[in-house]
Design a protein around this motif. Structure first.
Motif, short mmCIF file in Angstrom:
data_model
loop_
_atom_site.label_atom_id
_atom_site.label_comp_id
_atom_site.label_asym_id
_atom_site.label_seq_id
_atom_site.Cartn_x
_atom_site.Cartn_y
_atom_site.Cartn_z
N UNK A 168 -22.67 11.10 57.39
CA UNK A 168 -23.89 11.90 57.53
C UNK A 168 -24.74 11.92 56.26
N UNK A 169 -24.11 11.85 55.10
CA UNK A 169 -24.86 11.90 53.85
C UNK A 169 -23.99 11.47 52.70
N UNK A 170 -24.63 11.15 51.58
CA UNK A 170 -23.85 10.80 50.39
C UNK A 170 -24.64 11.11 49.14
N UNK A 171 -23.90 11.38 48.08
CA UNK A 171 -24.46 11.59 46.75
C UNK A 171 -23.61 10.81 45.76
N UNK A 172 -24.26 10.17 44.80
CA UNK A 172 -23.55 9.43 43.76
C UNK A 172 -24.07 9.91 42.41
N UNK A 173 -23.14 10.32 41.53
CA UNK A 173 -23.47 10.82 40.20
C UNK A 173 -22.76 9.98 39.15
N UNK A 174 -23.48 9.64 38.10
CA UNK A 174 -22.85 9.08 36.91
C UNK A 174 -22.29 10.24 36.09
N UNK A 175 -21.07 10.08 35.57
CA UNK A 175 -20.41 11.13 34.80
C UNK A 175 -20.45 10.78 33.32
N UNK A 176 -20.73 11.77 32.48
CA UNK A 176 -20.82 11.52 31.04
C UNK A 176 -19.47 11.06 30.50
N UNK A 177 -19.52 10.18 29.50
CA UNK A 177 -18.28 9.70 28.90
C UNK A 177 -17.78 10.72 27.88
N UNK A 178 -16.63 10.50 27.26
CA UNK A 178 -16.08 11.49 26.32
C UNK A 178 -17.01 11.84 25.17
N UNK A 179 -17.93 10.96 24.80
CA UNK A 179 -18.86 11.26 23.72
C UNK A 179 -20.10 12.00 24.20
N UNK A 180 -20.17 12.29 25.49
CA UNK A 180 -21.33 12.99 26.03
C UNK A 180 -22.50 12.08 26.37
N UNK A 181 -22.24 10.79 26.50
CA UNK A 181 -23.31 9.83 26.77
C UNK A 181 -23.47 9.56 28.26
N UNK A 182 -24.72 9.54 28.72
CA UNK A 182 -25.06 9.14 30.08
C UNK A 182 -26.01 7.95 30.09
N UNK A 183 -26.46 7.53 28.92
CA UNK A 183 -27.49 6.49 28.84
C UNK A 183 -26.91 5.12 29.13
#
Length: 719
Positions: A401-416
């Motif tokens: 019915x639906x989906x969401x995908x999130x990138x999770x920050x690494x141990x250093x707090x980086x999402x870039x």
């Protein structure tokens, strides 16, 4: 008098139905955010966006820091898809600049709005910068222009979920010190409180394939990459559950043309939420629609319903899948059971929505974490659903019915992540190789978008494609390098840098077809723009999964055409674009659209058809995507049959009849649909298409024939 009474009765019944719907809706509680900030950067007065939300100007606002060198500017131009608020003004930063938003502690949705344009006379390509918030790096050396070009978008909205422990949410923009004349900018900033609906501190979240627990807590920041209403229409932020999330159509992310079928909740099914799940987790409209595999179980057991998503390598990803069994006749355990695969690993074996919820119409979600290891800058995250044959369910089918995908920050707090690679440069085209079409191709009846008129034409296409491709492949085996060029102009393909992914080919280069160039006219992009008055929205005829269709005129206005402009970065679109040209340029049929030509300059995918002046044909016909899927599947059977020495029968193209032989059984309707339960299906991604290790086209393939493959498309209610 009796007539008036009947009308009164009908009116009362309609009113009662409307009131009952309102009462049902009243049972669902939206989330009420504590903080709700909409900052229109560069604006000097309060303005409303198309959804009615009021945006506060940042000129003289309390949120901007006193330090930092910045200015405000209006965008020089406005694309048709770009709203005035918040995209047409921006704050430009020449040095580090911080916004400080006073908020209550807790998780917040942070949304950053970017529209690449000329601001304050600056070149948009020099806008390279970093963004940090709290202790997290959200963007690093980020180029809005490169990202919008790679995605083929006019603008980008970046969404994050960040926990705030203090009383301020700080957002800092820093121009890149490694780029000449760099600057930063932002058009809008949105801050909205949110509940802890994605945190999983109880240890129940498992990394797929590793069986290791994963914890998402206040020290984790999330970036939303995809949020899809599977099988339904887009849901606007104001139709969300109070958190202003946008839900998009999933059709552009389906791998191949095997798109399954879309469904809506049966009238007697009322959507409720599973115990312990708040109703604001997802909107009712999302749970009330779904995509399933289709009504033909023999087809379903031999393919995966698959989505593909481009992601950055080296990160963990939270994949949330939303389920609700919306069929009235599926209300018991073991009626529809399926397996869930993420990146070719089993995430859930024997998924049974009713088994989870104990009843139909009950919304629930399942969370999984997928590790995408270091590799290419962008990789493909695959999601596939397949019937669980080992459970012997009533229906060999799957549902989502639906989906969401999130990138999770690494141990250093980086999402870039890295910027995508720029699109490939179009090869120079030799005009001497282009042979223009002759004559006036006008016809009285055609189908816009390459649709096919009825089941006879679907069968014709499949049979014809088998013959054509079979001959072509035989010729390819005997041709030498000394053979001259085919005369077919190149179609640009993309590598794995764009959002829709490129896992079908993992190739950057050109596709060369063996079609003679005199079968199809090549148009320059300038000709296409002139024919459509620069893609004037007033000439828009319709919008489909492939792209938009415009009415146009060519040859000095003497010929009316329908021009279909596809998304050049949709891998599904590239596949269909190539196939449609190859098929339609060779086929002529009274129910088949006349393909006049194409344009692939500037990485475009544009098809030009004869214009249909009298509306669509009033017959049931399958979608082009369905035809292509069946073509592809049948061709795979044909090729495998040739290699194994078994035969796939021919088709009388003129009469539209078909006769097949597979494993000595000439009647596929009486072939055994049995299977051994060990089923793997995929395409071009390093996997093979087999049942229990046997080729689908081999003699012991349990009666699976091209006839069985396309039988589903011949049923107007199928696929």
């Amino acid at each position: 008098m009796g007539y008036i009474n009947i009308l009164s009765f009908i009116f009362c019944m309609v009113l009662i139905c409307r009131l009952s719907l309102v009462v049902k809706a009243a049972n669902y509680t939206n989330y009420v955010p504590t903080d709700k900030i909409f900052l229109n950067c560069g604006a000097s007065s309060e303005l409303a966006d198309p959804y009615g939300r009021q945006w506060t100007p940042d000129v003289g606002s309390k949120f901007a820091s006193s330090g930092g060198n910045s200015t405000v500017s209006k965008a020089t131009t406005q694309a048709a898809s770009v709203d005035e608020v918040p995209f047409m003004t921006a704050r430009v930063f020449y040095s580090e600049f911080t916004y400080a938003f006073p908020v209550a502690s807790g998780r917040k949705f942070l949304r950053l709005y970017f529209y690449p344009n000329t601001y304050a006379g600056l070149n948009a390509s020099n806008a390279i910068f970093s963004v940090t918030s709290q202790s997290f790096t959200l963007l690093n050396n980020f180029s809005v222009l490169l990202n919008t070009k790679a995605l083929n978008y006019d603008y980008i909205v970046k969404e994050y979920s960040i926990n705030v422990e203090s009383t301020f949410l700080n957002i800092t923009f820093t121009p890149s010190p490694n780029a000449t004349d760099s600057f930063a900018f932002v058009n809008g900033i949105e801050v909205v409180s949110m509940p802890d609906i994605y945190d999983t501190a109880d240890g129940s979240l498992i990394i797929v394939g590793l069986n290791a627990p994963y914890t998402i807590d206040n020290s984790t920041a999330l970036e939303n990459l995809y949020r899809l209403n599977v099988g339904g229409n887009a849901i606007s932020p104001t139709d969300d559950t109070g958190m202003f999330r946008s839900w998009y159509d999933d059709s552009g992310y389906i791998f191949g043309a095997a798109t399954g079928v879309t469904n809506s909740a049966d009238p007697n099914v009322t959507i409720t939420y599973f115990s312990g799940i708040p109703s604001y987790v997802g909107p009712v409209d999302m749970y009330a629609t779904a995509r399933s595999m289709g009504p033909d179980q023999n087809i379903n057991i031999n393919y995966n319903l698959t989505w593909m998503f481009s992601v950055d390598s080296g990160f963990n990803y939270l994949v949330r899948l939303h389920f609700c069994e919306i069929y009235e006749n599926i209300s018991k355990i073991n009626q529809r059971v399926f397996d869930i695969f993420l990146n070719n690993q089993t995430a859930e074996h024997g998924a049974d929505v009713v088994g989870w919820t104990h009843h139909n119409g009950v919304a629930i979600y399942k969370d999984y974490v997928v590790l995408v290891p270091e590799g290419n800058p962008q990789e493909i995250l695959w999601l596939a659903l397949h019937p669980d044959a080992g459970s012997y369910p009533n229906y060999y089918d799957a549902i989502l019915n639906g989906l969401e995908i999130f990138k999770l920050s690494d141990p250093s707090g980086n999402l870039a992540g890295p910027n995508p690679s720029p699109p490939p440069i179009q090869d120079n085209i030799d005009p001497s190789r282009v042979i223009p079409s002759s004559g006036n191709p006008k016809k009285n009846s055609a189908v816009i978008g390459g649709g096919v008129g009825g089941a006879v034409v679907a069968a014709l296409l499949i049979g014809f494609a088998i013959i054509v491709v079979s001959c072509r492949r035989r010729q390819g085996k005997t041709s030498s390098s000394s053979d001259g060029p085919s005369g077919w102009l190149p179609l640009s393909l993309y590598g794995n840098s764009h959002s829709a992914g490129s896992a079908k080919t993992n190739t950057t280069g050109s596709y060369a077809s063996s079609l003679p160039s005199n079968l199809c006219r090549h148009f320059s992009f300038a000709e296409i723009k002139a024919a459509t008055n620069n893609f004037d929205e007033a000439l828009l005829l319709g919008v489909g999964g492939f792209g938009k269709v415009y009415k146009g005129e060519i040859d000095g206005g003497s010929t009316k055409v329908a021009i279909k402009r596809g998304n050049p970065l949709s891998e599904q679109g590239v596949h269909e674009f190539q196939t449609e040209i190859e098929m339609l340029s060779k086929l002529r049929h009274r129910h088949l659209v006349s393909l006049i030509g194409y344009c692939e300059e500037n990485t475009e995918m544009i098809l030009v058809y004869d214009y249909m002046a009298h509306g669509t044909l009033r017959i049931d016909r399958p979608a082009m995507g369905d035809v292509l899927w069946n073509l592809e599947f049948a061709l795979q059977l044909q090729e495998s049959a040739e290699e194994s020495g078994s035969a796939v029968g021919g088709m009388d193209i003129e009469g539209g009849t078909y006769d097949a032989a597979c494993g000595g059984n000439k009647d596929p309707d009486h072939a055994s649909p049995g299977f051994d339960g060990n089923v793997t299906v995929s395409r071009s991604s390093g996997m093979t298409m087999s049942i229990g290790g046997r080729s689908l086209a081999s003699e012991d393939s349990d009666g699976l024939t091209p006839s069985a493959v396309f039988s589903q498309i011949m049923n107007p209610k199928g696929r």
